[in-house]
Design a protein around this motif. Structure first.
Motif, short mmCIF file in Angstrom:
data_model
loop_
_atom_site.label_atom_id
_atom_site.label_comp_id
_atom_site.label_asym_id
_atom_site.label_seq_id
_atom_site.Cartn_x
_atom_site.Cartn_y
_atom_site.Cartn_z
N TRP A 145 0.82 -1.22 0.00
CA TRP A 145 0.00 0.00 0.00
C TRP A 145 0.85 1.27 0.00
O TRP A 145 1.85 1.36 0.71
CB TRP A 145 -0.87 0.04 1.25
CG TRP A 145 -1.94 -1.00 1.36
CD1 TRP A 145 -1.88 -2.16 2.08
CD2 TRP A 145 -3.24 -0.97 0.76
NE1 TRP A 145 -3.06 -2.85 1.96
CE2 TRP A 145 -3.91 -2.15 1.16
CE3 TRP A 145 -3.91 -0.07 -0.08
CZ2 TRP A 145 -5.21 -2.45 0.77
CZ3 TRP A 145 -5.20 -0.37 -0.47
CH2 TRP A 145 -5.85 -1.53 -0.07
N GLY A 146 0.41 2.26 -0.78
CA GLY A 146 0.93 3.61 -0.64
C GLY A 146 0.07 4.29 0.42
O GLY A 146 -0.03 3.82 1.54
N ARG A 147 -0.57 5.41 0.04
CA ARG A 147 -1.48 6.09 0.99
C ARG A 147 -2.94 5.93 0.62
O ARG A 147 -3.81 6.55 1.22
CB ARG A 147 -1.12 7.58 1.08
CG ARG A 147 0.28 7.84 1.61
CD ARG A 147 0.50 9.32 1.86
NE ARG A 147 1.90 9.61 2.13
CZ ARG A 147 2.48 9.53 3.33
NH1 ARG A 147 1.75 9.14 4.36
NH2 ARG A 147 3.75 9.81 3.49
N GLY A 148 -3.24 5.09 -0.39
CA GLY A 148 -4.60 5.03 -0.90
C GLY A 148 -5.49 3.96 -0.30
O GLY A 148 -6.57 3.70 -0.83
N GLY A 149 -5.07 3.36 0.83
CA GLY A 149 -5.93 2.38 1.50
C GLY A 149 -6.77 3.04 2.57
O GLY A 149 -6.84 2.56 3.71
N VAL A 150 -7.42 4.14 2.21
CA VAL A 150 -8.17 4.93 3.18
C VAL A 150 -9.27 5.70 2.46
O VAL A 150 -9.19 5.96 1.26
CB VAL A 150 -7.21 5.92 3.92
CG1 VAL A 150 -6.68 6.98 2.95
CG2 VAL A 150 -7.89 6.58 5.11
N GLY A 151 -10.30 6.05 3.21
CA GLY A 151 -11.37 6.88 2.66
C GLY A 151 -12.17 7.48 3.80
O GLY A 151 -12.06 7.07 4.96
N ASN A 152 -12.97 8.48 3.49
CA ASN A 152 -13.85 9.14 4.47
C ASN A 152 -15.28 8.91 4.00
O ASN A 152 -15.67 9.41 2.93
CB ASN A 152 -13.53 10.64 4.54
CG ASN A 152 -14.08 11.30 5.78
OD1 ASN A 152 -13.85 10.83 6.89
ND2 ASN A 152 -14.82 12.40 5.61
N VAL A 153 -16.05 8.14 4.76
CA VAL A 153 -17.38 7.73 4.30
C VAL A 153 -18.42 7.92 5.40
O VAL A 153 -18.08 7.99 6.59
CB VAL A 153 -17.40 6.26 3.83
CG1 VAL A 153 -16.49 6.07 2.62
CG2 VAL A 153 -16.98 5.33 4.96
#
Length: 406
Positions: A145-153
């Motif tokens: 993973w880079g930094r894209g294993g995240v989200g705001n939902v």
């Protein structure tokens, strides 16, 4: 002999060209994100085809700073449920959930009953505990993973405690953990996770995400969500909930999703020698439960050229939601001096908090660092590698972005 060598050489060249063409053909046939999961953006990075693991490219993530749409939200599946690789909702019809264990009145309900109970909503950071893994050195095991294993939902559904109240059921005094089991329909592998009983206060049986039916690939029709906890604890396709005296002992609880720890001390982790191995037991390690303090720079982006000398720097910060984020600091001189950014809000939040600051920067190359602080005094280390662990969990080192001011 010379002719034979020439013929052999030509033959080998021909075989090499054929092999190269075959390799290119196979590369072209590798499925894209939208082919693996119906409705996903084709630009998502495929880390694994089965089980499906998709990372959100950072430029797509920052393009949606308020809520992360289902089309670009990352996926980290430990199991694949047949027929559920789509962002469309899954039917509640025929879906049942068993609730028991150390509960005075165990029960089973039809999931569609949840529609008749009071609905609650929570906006939260959903993040894989391996997010940022590729920044650890030396390289660790697991998806890079880079930094894209995240989200705001935003999830909406029925609080677990409200369901218990509606059924007149209470956990017994011996219940110290909540254990959730994912569906095994279609022969899916077992997936079980346990979290502390304290998580009951905010636990949510989610039926929708961002105002739409909960996407099947993200756990629809029902996902048990624990705001403030890493994504692995938010069990998709939940079909059984147990109240228990101890953590479950399945592979996803032990030895996976754990980091080295010293029990009964003030130290959050026992640093593991980079590149070394560790013996995981319930006594010598802790699970990836609560999200740690983190911050991301959304602008400028790495490698950009921006107009100066006044440069707007902005991003988001988040933690486990137990206490508020109280400060985000920026440094443009390697950490010698820090400037406070303006926070969008300062109350407790399970979702990320936006921040911004305008800096005066002369023309040329620059590196900006960002770190967040919360009301418990927790922050981000300048050297995230201090928390190196062989599986690469819980990276939260200070973020650094290099860019040029025109």
């Amino acid at each position: 002999m010379e002719k034979l060598n020439r013929r052999t050489t030509l033959k080998l060249m021909g075989l090499g060209a054929a092999a190269l063409a075959m390799g290119r053909g196979l590369a072209q046939q590798a499925p894209t994100a939208d082919q693996l999961v119906k409705g996903k953006n084709a630009k998502l990075i495929v880390l694994s085809q089965r089980p499906v693991v998709l990372e959100t490219p950072y430029d797509l993530l920052v393009s949606q700073p308020e809520r992360t749409p289902k089309e670009i939200l990352y996926i980290r599946n430990n199991v694949d449920l047949a027929g559920y690789n789509t962002v469309e909702g899954a039917s509640l019809e025929g879906w049942s959930i068993e609730v028991g264990g150390l509960l005075d009145k165990p029960f089973t309900l039809e999931a569609k009953e949840l529609l008749n109970l009071p609905q609650s909503e929570v906006t939260m950071v959903l993040q894989c505990s391996g997010n940022g893994r590729s920044f650890y050195q030396p390289r660790t095991s697991g998806n890079p993973w880079g930094r894209g294993g995240v989200g705001n939902v935003t999830f909406r559904g029925v609080k677990l405690k409200d369901l218990l109240a509606a059924k007149g059921a209470k956990p017994t005094e011996k219940a110290l953990f909540i254990t959730a089991h994912a569906s095994r329909q279609g022969g899916a592998a077992e997936f079980v996770r346990s979290v502390p009983i304290q998580a009951l206060e905010n636990a949510l049986l989610a039926l929708s995400m961002n105002g739409e039916p909960l996407p099947a690939v993200h756990g629809g029709p029902v996902r048990l969500v624990f705001p403030g906890y890493f994504g692995v604890n938010n069990v998709k396709w939940v079909q059984k909930i147990e109240f228990a005296e101890a953590e479950n002992t399945t592979a996803e609880q032990m030895p996976r999703y754990r980091v080295p720890a010293i029990p009964n001390t003030h130290l959050p982790f026992l640093p593991q020698e980079p590149g070394g191995r560790y013996t995981y037991t319930f006594a010598t390690s802790r699970p990836n439960w609560l999200v740690n303090v983190n911050s991301f720079i959304f602008a400028p982006l790495e490698g950009q050229t921006v107009e100066g000398p006044y440069v707007r720097v902005e991003g988001v910060a988040f933690n486990d939601g137990i206490v508020p984020i109280v400060s985000v600091e920026l440094s443009a001189d390697g950490g010698r001096t820090w400037f406070k950014a303006e926070l969008e809000k300062t109350e407790r939040s399970f979702g990320w908090i936006r921040w911004r600051r305008t800096l005066y920067l002369r023309s040329g190359a620059h590196e900006i660092m960002a770190r967040a602080w919360d009301a418990a005094g927790r922050s981000q280390p300048l050297d995230g590698n201090l928390a190196w662990n062989e599986r690469g969990y819980e990276w939260n080192g200070v973020m650094r972005v290099r860019f040029t001011v025109a």
